[in-house]
Write a protein that holds these residues in place. Structure first.
Motif, PDB file in Angstrom:
ATOM      1  N   SER A 163       0.838  -1.190   0.000  1.00 49.37           N
ATOM      2  CA  SER A 163       0.000   0.000   0.000  1.00 49.37           C
ATOM      3  C   SER A 163       0.877   1.246   0.000  1.00 49.37           C
ATOM      4  CB  SER A 163      -0.926   0.006   1.217  1.00 49.37           C
ATOM      5  OG  SER A 163      -0.175  -0.125   2.410  1.00 49.37           O
ATOM      6  N   GLY A 164       2.037   1.169   0.635  1.00 52.55           N
ATOM      7  CA  GLY A 164       3.081   2.179   0.558  1.00 52.55           C
ATOM      8  C   GLY A 164       4.393   1.487   0.262  1.00 52.55           C
ATOM      9  N   HIS A 181       9.509   8.507   0.508  1.00 44.62           N
ATOM     10  CA  HIS A 181       9.088   9.889   0.348  1.00 44.62           C
ATOM     11  C   HIS A 181      10.213  10.780  -0.165  1.00 44.62           C
ATOM     12  CE1 HIS A 181       5.296   8.749   2.016  1.00 44.62           C
ATOM     13  NE2 HIS A 181       5.952   8.125   2.980  1.00 44.62           N
ATOM     14  N   MET A 182      11.194  10.150  -0.807  1.00 41.13           N
ATOM     15  CA  MET A 182      12.159  10.870  -1.618  1.00 41.13           C
ATOM     16  C   MET A 182      11.543  11.100  -2.994  1.00 41.13           C
ATOM     17  SD  MET A 182      15.539   8.679  -0.527  1.00 41.13           S
ATOM     18  CE  MET A 182      16.604   9.409  -1.782  1.00 41.13           C
ATOM     19  N   PRO A 183      11.958  12.147  -3.713  1.00 40.06           N
ATOM     20  CA  PRO A 183      11.328  12.439  -5.011  1.00 40.06           C
ATOM     21  C   PRO A 183      11.736  11.443  -6.092  1.00 40.06           C
ATOM     22  CG  PRO A 183      13.114  13.979  -4.597  1.00 40.06           C
ATOM     23  CD  PRO A 183      12.941  13.179  -3.328  1.00 40.06           C
ATOM     24  N   ALA A 184      10.787  11.108  -6.954  1.00 38.36           N
ATOM     25  CA  ALA A 184      11.057  10.241  -8.103  1.00 38.36           C
ATOM     26  C   ALA A 184      11.806  11.031  -9.174  1.00 38.36           C
ATOM     27  CB  ALA A 184       9.750   9.707  -8.672  1.00 38.36           C
ATOM     28  N   PRO A 185      12.690  10.375  -9.927  1.00 33.59           N
ATOM     29  CA  PRO A 185      13.383  11.052 -11.036  1.00 33.59           C
ATOM     30  C   PRO A 185      12.450  11.142 -12.256  1.00 33.59           C
ATOM     31  CG  PRO A 185      14.125   8.790 -10.884  1.00 33.59           C
ATOM     32  CD  PRO A 185      13.153   8.984  -9.764  1.00 33.59           C
ATOM     33  N   LEU A 186      11.558  12.105 -12.242  1.00 34.65           N
ATOM     34  CA  LEU A 186      10.490  12.175 -13.244  1.00 34.65           C
ATOM     35  C   LEU A 186      11.043  12.324 -14.661  1.00 34.65           C
ATOM     36  CD1 LEU A 186       7.918  14.430 -11.337  1.00 34.65           C
ATOM     37  CD2 LEU A 186       8.124  11.930 -11.368  1.00 34.65           C
ATOM     38  N   HIS A 187      12.192  12.963 -14.812  1.00 29.03           N
ATOM     39  CA  HIS A 187      12.762  13.140 -16.157  1.00 29.03           C
ATOM     40  C   HIS A 187      13.188  11.811 -16.760  1.00 29.03           C
ATOM     41  CE1 HIS A 187      16.144  12.974 -13.426  1.00 29.03           C
ATOM     42  NE2 HIS A 187      16.999  12.862 -14.425  1.00 29.03           N
ATOM     43  N   LEU A 188      13.451  10.809 -15.943  1.00 34.21           N
ATOM     44  CA  LEU A 188      13.818   9.478 -16.438  1.00 34.21           C
ATOM     45  C   LEU A 188      12.604   8.565 -16.559  1.00 34.21           C
ATOM     46  CD1 LEU A 188      17.099   8.874 -14.404  1.00 34.21           C
ATOM     47  CD2 LEU A 188      16.875   9.663 -16.772  1.00 34.21           C
ATOM     48  N   GLY A 203       9.864   9.366 -18.433  1.00 36.85           N
ATOM     49  CA  GLY A 203       9.062   9.939 -19.517  1.00 36.85           C
ATOM     50  C   GLY A 203       8.422  11.255 -19.136  1.00 36.85           C
ATOM     51  N   ASN A 204       9.094  12.026 -18.264  1.00 39.03           N
ATOM     52  CA  ASN A 204       8.536  13.279 -17.760  1.00 39.03           C
ATOM     53  C   ASN A 204       7.141  13.062 -17.191  1.00 39.03           C
ATOM     54  OD1 ASN A 204      10.756  15.052 -18.345  1.00 39.03           O
ATOM     55  ND2 ASN A 204      10.204  14.880 -20.520  1.00 39.03           N
ATOM     56  N   ALA A 205       7.023  12.038 -16.372  1.00 36.04           N
ATOM     57  CA  ALA A 205       5.746  11.728 -15.732  1.00 36.04           C
ATOM     58  C   ALA A 205       5.285  12.912 -14.890  1.00 36.04           C
ATOM     59  CB  ALA A 205       5.900  10.496 -14.842  1.00 36.04           C
ATOM     60  N   PRO A 206       3.981  13.083 -14.742  1.00 36.26           N
ATOM     61  CA  PRO A 206       3.470  14.182 -13.913  1.00 36.26           C
ATOM     62  C   PRO A 206       3.764  13.941 -12.440  1.00 36.26           C
ATOM     63  CG  PRO A 206       1.672  12.756 -14.605  1.00 36.26           C
ATOM     64  CD  PRO A 206       2.894  12.290 -15.342  1.00 36.26           C
ATOM     65  N   VAL A 207       3.648  14.983 -11.648  1.00 35.12           N
ATOM     66  CA  VAL A 207       3.816  14.867 -10.210  1.00 35.12           C
ATOM     67  C   VAL A 207       2.557  14.234  -9.625  1.00 35.12           C
ATOM     68  CG1 VAL A 207       4.100  16.111  -8.037  1.00 35.12           C
ATOM     69  CG2 VAL A 207       5.377  16.830 -10.065  1.00 35.12           C
ATOM     70  N   TYR A 208       2.690  13.018  -9.112  1.00 33.02           N
ATOM     71  CA  TYR A 208       1.559  12.334  -8.488  1.00 33.02           C
ATOM     72  C   TYR A 208       1.464  12.734  -7.013  1.00 33.02           C
ATOM     73  CZ  TYR A 208       1.010   9.249 -12.551  1.00 33.02           C
ATOM     74  OH  TYR A 208       0.789   8.739 -13.802  1.00 33.02           O
ATOM     75  N   GLU A 209       0.247  12.791  -6.516  1.00 27.16           N
ATOM     76  CA  GLU A 209       0.019  13.128  -5.123  1.00 27.16           C
ATOM     77  C   GLU A 209       0.404  11.940  -4.235  1.00 27.16           C
ATOM     78  OE1 GLU A 209      -4.004  14.278  -4.581  1.00 27.16           O
ATOM     79  OE2 GLU A 209      -3.872  16.019  -5.914  1.00 27.16           O
ATOM     80  N   CYS A 210       0.911  12.281  -3.043  1.00 25.30           N
ATOM     81  CA  CYS A 210       1.257  11.264  -2.042  1.00 25.30           C
ATOM     82  C   CYS A 210       0.579  11.650  -0.739  1.00 25.30           C
ATOM     83  CB  CYS A 210       2.772  11.205  -1.862  1.00 25.30           C
ATOM     84  SG  CYS A 210       3.320  10.021  -0.600  1.00 25.30           S
ATOM     85  N   GLY A 211       0.193  10.648   0.020  1.00 21.78           N
ATOM     86  CA  GLY A 211      -0.506  10.894   1.265  1.00 21.78           C
ATOM     87  C   GLY A 211       0.295  11.683   2.280  1.00 21.78           C
ATOM     88  N   CYS A 212       1.627  11.747   2.121  1.00 19.67           N
ATOM     89  CA  CYS A 212       2.448  12.488   3.074  1.00 19.67           C
ATOM     90  C   CYS A 212       2.327  13.987   2.894  1.00 19.67           C
ATOM     91  CB  CYS A 212       3.907  12.070   2.960  1.00 19.67           C
ATOM     92  SG  CYS A 212       4.762  12.747   1.519  1.00 19.67           S
ATOM     93  N   GLY A 213       1.860  14.405   1.695  1.00 16.89           N
ATOM     94  CA  GLY A 213       1.645  15.821   1.448  1.00 16.89           C
ATOM     95  C   GLY A 213       2.855  16.604   0.990  1.00 16.89           C
ATOM     96  N   GLY A 223       4.300  16.839  -1.968  1.00 14.59           N
ATOM     97  CA  GLY A 223       4.023  17.548  -3.211  1.00 14.59           C
ATOM     98  C   GLY A 223       5.155  17.609  -4.209  1.00 14.59           C
ATOM     99  N   TRP A 224       6.191  16.789  -4.032  1.00  9.60           N
ATOM    100  CA  TRP A 224       7.301  16.824  -4.985  1.00  9.60           C
ATOM    101  C   TRP A 224       7.417  15.533  -5.799  1.00  9.60           C
ATOM    102  CZ3 TRP A 224      12.405  16.999  -1.577  1.00  9.60           C
ATOM    103  CH2 TRP A 224      12.473  15.861  -0.767  1.00  9.60           C
ATOM    104  N   GLY A 225       6.379  14.699  -5.753  1.00  8.71           N
ATOM    105  CA  GLY A 225       6.396  13.469  -6.528  1.00  8.71           C
ATOM    106  C   GLY A 225       7.124  12.354  -5.816  1.00  8.71           C
ATOM    107  N   CYS A 226       6.655  11.975  -4.623  1.00  5.17           N
ATOM    108  CA  CYS A 226       7.304  10.910  -3.848  1.00  5.17           C
ATOM    109  C   CYS A 226       7.358   9.617  -4.653  1.00  5.17           C
ATOM    110  CB  CYS A 226       6.535  10.651  -2.556  1.00  5.17           C
ATOM    111  SG  CYS A 226       6.604  11.999  -1.367  1.00  5.17           S
ATOM    112  N   ILE A 227       8.478   8.921  -4.564  1.00  4.40           N
ATOM    113  CA  ILE A 227       8.645   7.677  -5.313  1.00  4.40           C
ATOM    114  C   ILE A 227       7.585   6.648  -4.928  1.00  4.40           C
ATOM    115  CG2 ILE A 227      10.291   6.705  -3.652  1.00  4.40           C
ATOM    116  CD1 ILE A 227      10.465   6.342  -7.499  1.00  4.40           C
ATOM    117  N   GLU A 228       7.054   6.718  -3.726  1.00  4.48           N
ATOM    118  CA  GLU A 228       5.994   5.809  -3.297  1.00  4.48           C
ATOM    119  C   GLU A 228       4.800   5.853  -4.240  1.00  4.48           C
ATOM    120  OE1 GLU A 228       5.047   5.071   0.976  1.00  4.48           O
ATOM    121  OE2 GLU A 228       3.222   6.192   0.502  1.00  4.48           O
TER     122      GLU A 228
END
Length: 346
Positions: free
Chosen positions: A151-152, A177-184, A186-196, A198-203
């Motif tokens: 779940s997490g 809750h470290m940020p995902a490397p979105l540029h690697l 496919g420039n994925a959008p920033v997904y919301e995480c329950g921790c709040g 807002g930087w695209g947590c890898i979870e």
């Protein structure tokens, strides 16, 4: 003949607590966990009573006496205010905030045993890593990372001495809750995480928690997929994806390939920082009872293949990605191992 010394591990969830144990040499006493209700709705005293009942029942089940118990470990989700003191928890009553569960459990076990009983505690994810590291490395004194998407994203690092990285604020290896490397990705959008954060947590890119957002975006590439017509709630649609992947559903495989890549890139980050010998992958996507050998190989290969290009040459040559093996035993066994690391009171 003297009876062998043993260490007990309590793995406490919000609804169910599990009890296991090890002999002093680290071998597992039983593959069968003793399960009991956590009873959190009835207050902290009821929780303590449930934990003690779990230990009592495990000892009876395995014909062990209290005089053999050299220590007890407790795996309990954080966050913590201090060692053994609970902070506000998402899964336990608000009244539990500030509860010194370690002091209460130690007192209750000591009363039950009729002598002082040493108790050690740690985050459940960390202690799951301790258990899996012990299982995978044998007698080797090497570092192990555990990544367990569910779940997490459960993350743990276990050092060469068999101890987890807890951190000075008891939040070490909250690496989901470290940020995902979105540029690697496919420039994925920033997904919301329950921790709040807002930087695209890898979870959010590797676990069940992010599947609704990933399904929404992936469906755009599969205009004829039957899920477009599904009337099921999005949560149930997401829960169907693992089963769909086992029979080759292209959309489901696409999504889990994406999650494998994201997890592999995250593993590369952690390997760069911690330089372990093993990365153990847990979670439901490598569960032999729920997934096929072909799917598990595809998923594990996807993680490894995403990580390797970003490692140093010696790491690429030596790092091993392996599936978790202990399943539901991992956290209680890890808790028992933690207790074994500490000086037990006699």
């Amino acid at each position: 003949m003297a009876k062998p010394d043993i260490f007990i591990g309590t793995d406490s969830g919000a609804t169910t607590s599990k009890t296991g144990g090890i002999f002093a040499d680290g071998t597992v006493i039983s593959q069968e966990l003793r399960q009991s209700s956590t009873n959190s709705k009835d207050g902290t005293a009821a929780v303590i009573a449930g934990w003690v009942e779990g230990v009592r029942g495990f000892l009876v089940d395995n014909e062990i006496t209290w005089d053999q118990v050299r220590g007890v470990g407790l795996a309990l989700p954080g966050p913590y205010q201090a060692y053994g003191v609970l902070d506000k928890s998402a899964n336990l009553p608000a009244s539990f905030e500030g509860w010194n569960f370690l002091a209460d459990y130690t007192a209750a076990l000591s009363a039950e045993a009729g002598r002082p009983v040493f108790v050690a505690t740690g985050n459940d994810g960390d202690l799951g890593g301790v258990g899996e590291a012990h299982a995978v490395r044998g007698d080797r004194k090497v570092g192990v990372i555990l990544l367990a998407p569910g779940s997490g994203l459960g993350c743990a690092y276990v050092n060469a001495d068999g101890l987890h990285l807890g951190g000075d604020n008891f939040a070490g290896m909250e690496a989901g809750h470290m940020p995902a490397p979105l540029h690697l990705l496919g420039n994925a959008p920033v997904y919301e995480c329950g921790c709040g954060k807002g930087w695209g947590c890898i979870e959010a890119y590797t676990t069940i928690s992010g599947l609704p957002q990933l399904l929404r975006d992936t469906l755009k590439r599969y205009p004829d997929h039957e899920l477009h017509q599904s009337e099921l709630p999005i949560k149930q649609q997401c829960f169907s994806l693992r089963d769909r992947a086992q029979v080759g559903d292209p959309l489901a495989l696409d999504m889990f390939d994406f999650q494998a890549k994201a997890l592999g890139l995250h593993a590369a980050n952690l390997i760069t920082a911690l330089d372990p010998a093993y990365v153990v992958i847990g979670g439901g996507l490598i569960d032999p009872e729920s997934t096929t050998p072909e799917f598990r190989k595809r998923y594990l290969d996807g993680i490894r293949d995403a990580a390797l290009p970003y490692l140093f040459p010696a790491q690429r040559a030596n790092i091993q990605f392996v599936p978790a093996t202990l399943g539901e035993l991992s956290q209680s066994i890890g808790a028992a191992l933690l207790a074994r690391h500490r000086p037990a009171l006699n």
